[in-house]
Every structure is written in C-alpha cells, then in structure tokens.
Design a protein around this motif. Structure first.
Motif, PDB file in Angstrom:
ATOM      1  N   LEU A  98      -4.271  -1.025   6.357  1.00 15.15           N
ATOM      2  CA  LEU A  98      -4.144  -1.024   7.818  1.00 15.15           C
ATOM      3  C   LEU A  98      -2.823  -0.389   8.260  1.00 15.15           C
ATOM      4  O   LEU A  98      -2.770   0.261   9.314  1.00 15.15           O
ATOM      5  CB  LEU A  98      -4.293  -2.448   8.363  1.00 15.15           C
ATOM      6  CG  LEU A  98      -5.706  -3.024   8.178  1.00 15.15           C
ATOM      7  CD1 LEU A  98      -5.768  -4.486   8.587  1.00 15.15           C
ATOM      8  CD2 LEU A  98      -6.723  -2.211   8.982  1.00 15.15           C
TER       9      LEU A  98
ATOM     10  N   ILE B 188      -0.263  -6.374  12.152  1.00 18.70           N
ATOM     11  CA  ILE B 188      -1.554  -6.557  11.485  1.00 18.70           C
ATOM     12  C   ILE B 188      -1.877  -8.042  11.347  1.00 18.70           C
ATOM     13  O   ILE B 188      -2.990  -8.484  11.606  1.00 18.70           O
ATOM     14  CB  ILE B 188      -1.526  -5.864  10.102  1.00 18.70           C
ATOM     15  CG1 ILE B 188      -1.493  -4.347  10.285  1.00 18.70           C
ATOM     16  CG2 ILE B 188      -2.717  -6.287   9.245  1.00 18.70           C
ATOM     17  CD1 ILE B 188      -0.995  -3.593   9.059  1.00 18.70           C
TER      18      ILE B 188
ATOM     19  N   LEU C 263     -12.083   1.963  12.278  1.00 19.33           N
ATOM     20  CA  LEU C 263     -10.626   1.811  12.365  1.00 19.33           C
ATOM     21  C   LEU C 263      -9.972   2.809  13.313  1.00 19.33           C
ATOM     22  O   LEU C 263      -8.789   2.686  13.610  1.00 19.33           O
ATOM     23  CB  LEU C 263     -10.010   1.862  10.962  1.00 19.33           C
ATOM     24  CG  LEU C 263     -10.448   0.662  10.097  1.00 19.33           C
ATOM     25  CD1 LEU C 263      -9.962   0.820   8.660  1.00 19.33           C
ATOM     26  CD2 LEU C 263      -9.952  -0.658  10.675  1.00 19.33           C
TER      27      LEU C 263
ATOM     28  N   TYR D 112      -8.665   0.848  16.073  1.00 19.53           N
ATOM     29  CA  TYR D 112      -7.629  -0.143  15.779  1.00 19.53           C
ATOM     30  C   TYR D 112      -6.237   0.344  16.170  1.00 19.53           C
ATOM     31  O   TYR D 112      -5.866   1.480  15.883  1.00 19.53           O
ATOM     32  CB  TYR D 112      -7.619  -0.481  14.292  1.00 19.53           C
ATOM     33  CG  TYR D 112      -6.607  -1.551  13.949  1.00 19.53           C
ATOM     34  CD1 TYR D 112      -6.621  -2.769  14.606  1.00 19.53           C
ATOM     35  CD2 TYR D 112      -5.622  -1.332  12.999  1.00 19.53           C
ATOM     36  CE1 TYR D 112      -5.695  -3.755  14.326  1.00 19.53           C
ATOM     37  CE2 TYR D 112      -4.689  -2.315  12.693  1.00 19.53           C
ATOM     38  CZ  TYR D 112      -4.733  -3.524  13.361  1.00 19.53           C
ATOM     39  OH  TYR D 112      -3.815  -4.496  13.089  1.00 19.53           O
TER      40      TYR D 112
END
Lengths: 268, 294
Positions: free
Chosen positions: A48, A76, A86, A89
């Motif tokens: 991430l 995160i 993602l 994100y």
C-alpha cells in the motif's frame, strides 16, 4: 459469528497494529509466529505504501523517502483501502497530512497532495468523449437556459490556498540542479490558485482558472442549470467563459431536460 | 459486430498450452511496439478495470489470447465477496473475452478493509464451505468456471485439518472450478512448512489443472531466516525449473506463465524466461510422442 470471520478480524487487526502479538492459532516451528505474521504485515504496508508512492511522487520528494514511508504507514493503519481497486485508494491522504503533526511546518503539503490526487484521478478516469463546443447549438434556443452539463469523469476542480501547482511542477523536475533552482525561487507565501485537472489523451492537463471561470465550472459540474450557473457571471463574459470550459473539455454530456438525479459533485 | 466476426478478428479465445508472460505497466509500450512472440498474456484484473490501461489491454487482446488473473476478490473471505468488485470483474470479463479467469486460495479483505495481500486461510471444513460458496458466487457472476491458484504461505494454523493439495482437490470436486498450479508457490510453501513438493504435485487432480505459474523467489532475512518469500523479483530458480519438469511429467503440458512483479527487467529478459518454459513444454511434448500444432 463464524470462527473464520472472527479469526480474520483478529488477523487483520494484528497486521494493522505495530508489534501486536500474533494470533495464538499461528504455528511457529523454526521461525517464530511473530516473524511469520511480520512477513504479511510488511507485505500489506509495503504494497500500500507503493500505491501511495505512485500517486504522490511530489509529496515523497518534498519530505524524503523515510518521512514519506513513516507517514504512509500511519495513514494505511488509520485508513486501509475500502476495496480492491487501488486506483481509488489514497484520496484522503491530503486530509491526513493536514492532521499529521510531524508535517505541521509544511502548510502547503496538503494542497500539493490534493493536486496529485486530482492528477491520479485524471490518469485513471474512464476513457470518455468530451462534449464538443458546438453541442449547445443542437439545443433549441428556448431550452438552452435549462440545460445541465455532466462533468467529464476526469475533471477535478481545486481551490487551493498555497502555491501548490508551482511547488508540484518544480519538485517533479528531473534535473536536480534545475529542480533546486526552481524550488529556491518559490515564494511560499504566494496566494493559492483555482485549478482544473483533466485527463488528456496522454497526460493530465492542469489549468489555472480565474475565480469566475472556476465558479461557473463548479456550478455546472454540480448540476445547476445553465441559467442558474450563469446568474452570478457578468453578462458580457458569459458566452466566452462557457465557450472556454467547453473547448477545454470540462464536460462529457449535456442534458436538455431537468435531471432528476444531478451528477455527484466532482470537486477533488 | 457479430460475435463470430469478433472472435475471428481477435487473437482467438482459448489460451494455448504454450508459454505466456504476465503483462505489467512498464512493458505496455514495448509490448505493443515489438509484439513479442509469446503465446498469450496474463494481467492482474484489478489494474485494468478502467482508464487508459483498459484501452491498452483491448489493443493487446486484438492479437493475443488474454488471461484475467484477479488478486482482490478474497475468495477466502468469511463475510462473502465484495459485490461491487465482482460486478466490475464481470464487466471486464465481458469486454475482454479472456481465455481463462483465475484467483487465489487466499483472503484479503475483512470488514470493508482491503489489505492488499494474499493472506493465509486455516484449512478447515469451515473454510472449505466459505471458499466453495464464494467460488460458486464468482462463477455465477462471471458466467464461467474459474481457476484457483495455490498460494505461497509463510505460516500455518494450529487448527488446520486438511492438507492444502487435498483442500484444492475438494474445491474442484465441489464447485467445478479448475486450478492454477503455481510451481514456485509449491516450492516456497514446501520449504516454509517442510512439505514434500513432489508429493504435493502428485496429490493435485491433474485433469483440473488449467495453467502453470512460474516466478522467482528470495530468501527471508532477520528473524524470518530460513523462510522463502514469493517476491517475483528475479528469474525462476533452477530448483523451480526442475520442479516444473516434474510437474510436466505428472500433469502434462498446460499454458505456462512467467510472472515478474518487482524489480521488473526489460521485456526481452522476460520473454527469454518464457522461451525457457516453452523449450521445456516442447521437450516434454516431444518425449511424450505427441505432435504439437505449429
């Protein structure tokens, strides 16, 4: 609750907490359970962080790789992704940076992050046609006041309080010497700007807007009718402002009838 | 365009029993320019759901068979699948008409938090019921059967009762899914848990295996020394090539993928790896006395 769901909740919480004890169900052997769970924790945080690094290259350059990794890890843990796409994100990273105490001395950081998120959005927006400038000609004159536009899916409108665009352009300059010169020349107290970010064919475009153009783009993007959106605009400027937004590809569709479901606000 | 015309124009649907590569973003331009001689390509579905990447995939699909490999469906999630994500995968599947669709025996999401990794499952009857239910839901939504891949794992659960290869065989029997046999993952997990990799291969239902995966791994350091990590950041290890040859002997030739996801080299390095897989597929087939279509 199922035993598996309960285990997955505990396991997930362990991954998102630094130094949490591993679930007792994990076997050890030649390597301790904590080290085994630690591999997954490193994967989660590392994967991430990699996503955030791709979206926020200017932030990483501004604060340095170690600071960025530490901030990303905190973000995160506090706000993991909601889904598996993602590209979606990290939109809240600018808000996180606003609250992130170690970054308090860098007041411009959240604005640079907003700009980078808008660029990311434009890069990964669905490929969609832009409304041609002539599209309004197809609408009968008596209906033009009631038309509503749908913002192009790549469009973000940003009202920034710091000179984020200048900082963003300077810090992403590849040549290190030129970069240093450009960064040194920035007046951090300079006023912010009204920006539009749009997906081009190859690279997103960042456009500087006058307050009037920004206001009109935002009103139309929010789903106001053309008459409502033009109400605060000086009549002699109305046609040229609207033409400018259309020519730059701010909109994807025009709808003649009143829309029961105005499009979602597109501001980033 | 009529369906038949469309199929004829495209690089044919089925994935051939030849070597393919995992297509990643850094190779998009080089791939479309050089059009390397690989039999097919596989992509991570989650990276191609929209935007310019999807347009690239459609351009690739015009002349190559494509396999869609998901990493985010969380087939082992006890709370069920993310319906929005499944619907988007179904949309992509309609658009690309892939030869194969696949996922992993793993979970990655709980309580609306997606953890972006392939996390390990306890191998129990309860997990079996969860995974079977999720596979059935995915197959219904996609309108086709999927392949389920054996994962690399770094830990085991005390309460697991079913060996992994038997677990996978049971999924096949109960849901009609197929399997990806990831040879590197077997090698990594066998090292990490003291399994016999050849016995694992022998316990898989050969007829259900629709694809092999190959990739590089690395050794863990620090307090995890002794474990292997499925890093996909280097060439396939010699020991994994030789396990692949065993797999060919036990299972037979299948579409074989080279994956490289970190420290990604120039495209020719990747195609050289896939040529190594192709040589072994050809050698196996020749030794088996078959004639392969050119």
């Amino acid at each position: 609750m199922s035993a598996l769901l309960e285990l997955q909740r505990r396991f997930g919480a362990t991954l998102l907490a630094v130094d949490a004890a591993p679930p007792p169900e994990v076997l050890g052997g030649c390597v301790a359970p904590a080290a085994r769970v630690g591999i997954y924790r490193n994967n989660v945080i590392g994967n991430l962080t990699g996503v955030l690094r791709l979206t926020y290259p200017a932030i990483e350059r501004l604060v340095g790789a170690d600071f960025f990794a530490a901030a990303a890890a905190r973000f995160i843990v506090a706000a993991p992704p909601a889904g598996a796409d993602l590209y979606e994100y990290g939109g809240d990273f600018s808000d996180f940076l606003t609250e992130f105490e170690p970054a308090n001395g860098l007041a411009y950081l959240p604005d640079v992050a907003r700009l980078e998120w808008a660029v990311n959005r434009a890069l990964h927006a669905p490929v969609a046609p832009t409304l041609a400038a002539e599209a309004l000609l197809d609408v009968p004159a008596e209906q033009q006041a009631d038309v509503r536009f749908v913002a192009h899916p790549s469009l973000s409108l940003l009202a920034l309080t710091h000179p984020a665009r200048t900082i963003w352009e300077a810090v992403l300059t590849e040549d290190a010497d030129v970069r240093a010169t450009r960064l040194a020349a920035i007046d951090l107290a300079a006023p912010g700007e009204h920006l539009a970010v749009l997906g081009g064919n190859d690279a997103p475009q960042v456009l500087r807007l006058s307050p009037a153009a920004f206001g009109l783009a935002r009103a139309l993007g929010d789903g106001q009718s053309l008459a409502e959106a033009l109400d605060p605009v000086a009549p002699e400027k109305a046609a040229s402002l609207l033409s400018l937004l259309l020519t730059q590809g701010f909109f994807g569709e025009v709808r003649a009838a009143v829309d029961q479901h105005p499009p979602e606000r597109q501001e980033g | 365009m009529a369906g038949a015309d469309r199929a004829a124009r495209r690089g044919d649907g089925p994935i051939p029993a030849s070597a393919g590569i995992g297509l990643r973003f850094p190779h998009h331009a080089a791939f479309l320019q050089t059009r390397p001689a690989v039999g097919w390509v596989e992509v991570h579905s989650e990276n191609y759901l929209s935007g310019p990447a999807l347009a690239v995939l459609e351009a690739v699909r015009a002349t190559y068979p494509v396999s869609l490999h998901s990493v985010g469906l969380s087939l082992g999630g006890a709370a069920g699948l993310d319906r929005r994500h499944l619907a988007r995968l179904a949309e992509l599947t309609v658009r690309i008409e892939p030869g194969l669709v696949s996922e992993h025996l793993a979970w990655g999401a709980v309580d609306h938090a997606f953890l972006a990794d392939l996390l390990p499952l306890p191998l129990t009857e309860e997990s079996m019921a969860v995974v079977c239910r999720n596979i059935a839901q995915a197959q219904d939504a996609l309108g086709r059967s999927i392949l389920v891949e054996n994962p690399s794992t770094y830990l085991q659960f005390r309460h697991s009762t079913i060996p992994e290869s038997e677990f996978l065989a049971a999924l096949v029997a109960r849901t009609g899914c197929g399997l990806i046999c990831d040879v590197n993952n077997i090698f990594v997990s066998a090292n990490n848990h003291g399994w016999d990799p050849e016995a694992y291969l022998a316990a898989l239902p050969a007829a259900a295996i629709g694809e092999f995966h190959l990739a590089g791994h690395s050794a863990a350091g620090g307090d995890a020394t002794g474990l292997l990590l499925d890093t996909h950041d280097r060439a396939v290890a010699p020991a994994v090539w030789s396990l692949f040859e065993t797999a060919l002997r036990l299972i037979g030739p299948r579409p074989t993928l080279i994956e490289w996801d970190a420290a990604i080299p120039a495209l020719p390095v990747l195609t050289a790896e896939s040529a190594g897989a192709e040589r072994r597929l050809t050698r196996y087939t020749a030794e088996a006395g078959d004639v392969r279509a050119a």
